[in-house]
Design an enzyme around this catalytic site. Structure first.
Site, short mmCIF file in Angstrom:
data_model
loop_
_atom_site.label_atom_id
_atom_site.label_comp_id
_atom_site.label_asym_id
_atom_site.label_seq_id
_atom_site.Cartn_x
_atom_site.Cartn_y
_atom_site.Cartn_z
N PHE A 1 40.64 41.18 38.06
CA PHE A 1 41.13 40.68 39.35
C PHE A 1 41.79 41.84 40.10
CE2 PHE A 1 41.63 37.44 36.03
CZ PHE A 1 40.78 36.43 36.49
N ASN B 1 32.45 38.07 37.61
CA ASN B 1 33.37 36.99 37.32
C ASN B 1 34.17 37.35 36.07
OD1 ASN B 1 33.95 34.42 35.60
ND2 ASN B 1 33.70 33.63 37.68
N ALA B 2 35.49 37.35 36.16
CA ALA B 2 36.33 37.83 35.06
C ALA B 2 36.14 36.99 33.80
CB ALA B 2 37.80 37.81 35.49
N ASP C 1 45.82 40.16 36.37
CA ASP C 1 46.61 39.79 37.56
C ASP C 1 45.79 38.82 38.41
OD1 ASP C 1 48.53 39.72 39.58
OD2 ASP C 1 47.72 41.50 40.58
N CYS D 1 51.09 34.12 39.28
CA CYS D 1 51.83 33.94 40.52
C CYS D 1 51.87 32.47 40.94
CB CYS D 1 51.25 34.80 41.64
SG CYS D 1 49.52 34.42 42.02
#
Length: 385
Positions: A219, A267-268, A288, A328
């Protein structure tokens, strides 16, 4: 204008939380946004607040006193907040962090000689002129850009807009943190142009990166973490789904003369599964991700997503390797975040050592009795087996 609040609303202010909700406002004025004086039902003066007649958060406390709140009042408080940031060497930093600096719904970020601000409530919007004059006096910027395009403004009945309010602000600003340069985009970038809240975490993991090792930044967005990793690692794989973001990342690497970052559009989740299948290992990994839990209703699914990426990252972390992971999502509180990481560690079969817990950079202060200010959680972990 005056309002009366319930005993429960008054108690919230007494306990240090600046918000009073619609349900705890007993009597309201003429539904005009602005600064109001608040009283309890017995007529006792409680303070002055920003009033937003269309918001669930009706009142945001400004002062417990009865002083005149004008451009001089705002400039004094902006200066106080700025002085609390003395010692920051980065050229981009947050001057005012809304409730965290007792200036609710006001965000002010400095990008070199330019200011990017957000007015996030109807009450604050009603005193826009005073706030802008205060910013000009306190910070003397070459330009002020209002990034009033945050989704929260819709709940206030306010329009979404990006407006030049003073001077000139360029589309791109070069900033420097810990010797690393990157380009912020005040007009179009995330938040006010860059993720300033992760500045100290980028420093932390950058200095923990194994010299000559292999690093993975998932990311990556514009590569801010990757740039810090690249100063010590032999090679860095920086991954994002956005080709546009990766192009900006590559531009940032060129700005620093860095050539050991491979930029990958992927895509992670899929990539982590593939890296695990191939039994690849990395000495340093950064996770992240964006906020998986936008609302409380999404919490369970979000935690599952966080667990999956952390579990797979732990499995491909080399012995002695470092993992920096963050969330987050406000709805994923620290207890939930820590429990998720413990579950991932158990399922990974690795011995994962706690090194440090972090939050947002110090110019994004948290208030202990205002949990809404503690949205960013970070954890630095080491694989010892």
């Amino acid at each position: 204008m005056t309002v009366k609040v319930t005993a429960r609303g008054a108690e919230r202010w007494k306990q240090g939380h600046p918000w009073i909700y619609r349900s705890d406002v007993a009597e309201e004025p003429d539904k005009t946004p602005g600064i109001v004086q608040a009283f309890d039902r017995k007529g006792k003066f409680l303070g002055q607040a920003l009033y937003s007649p269309k918001s669930e958060i009706r009142l945001r406390l400004l002062s417990r006193g009865n002083e005149r709140i004008d451009d001089f009042w705002w400039s004094d408080r902006i200066l106080v907040a700025a002085r609390r940031r003395n010692g920051i060497t980065a050229t981009a930093w947050r001057v005012v962090h809304a409730e965290g600096d007792a200036l609710p719904s006001l965000v002010i970020d400095k990008y070199g000689p330019f200011v990017v601000a957000q007015l996030l409530s109807a009450g604050l919007e009603s005193v826009r002129r005073d706030v802008l004059e205060a910013i000009k006096y306190a910070l003397e910027p070459e330009g002020i850009l209002l990034r009033n395009d945050s989704a929260v403004r819709r709940h206030e009945g306010l329009a979404s807009e990006v407006v030049l309010a003073h001077g000139q602000v360029p589309q791109v600003v070069e900033i420097v943190e810990d010797g690393v340069k990157y380009l912020a985009a005040p007009w179009s970038g995330q938040k006010t142009g860059a993720f300033l809240d992760q500045r100290e975490n980028r420093n932390l993991i950058g200095h923990q990166t194994k010299t000559g090792g292999r690093a993975l930044d998932l990311f990556t967005y514009h590569g801010s973490f990757a740039l810090h990793l690249a100063r010590n690692a032999k090679e860095v794989l920086a991954v994002d789904q956005s080709a546009e973001a990766l192009a900006r990342g590559a531009e940032n690497a060129k700005l620093n003369g860095i050539s050991n970052i491979k930029w990958m559009e992927a895509n992670a989740f899929d990539l982590l599964r593939e890296l695990e299948r191939r039994r690849e290992q990395f000495d340093t990994i950064v996770l992240d991700p964006p906020a998986f839990a936008k609302t409380k209703a999404n919490l369970e699914r979000a935690v599952a997503g966080y667990k999956e990426i952390n579990l797979r990252a732990m499995k491909i972390l080399a012995p002695g390797g470092m993992l920096f992971t963050s969330s987050c999502s406000y709805h994923v509180n620290r207890d939930v975040f820590n429990a998720m990481l413990a579950d991932a560690a158990r399922d990974s079969g690795r011995r994962i050592q706690f090194v440090a817990a972090t939050g947002a950079s110090s110019d994004h202060p948290e208030l202990l009795n205002v949990p809404e200010t503690g949205y960013l959680k970070g954890m630095l972990l080491r694989a010892i087996g």
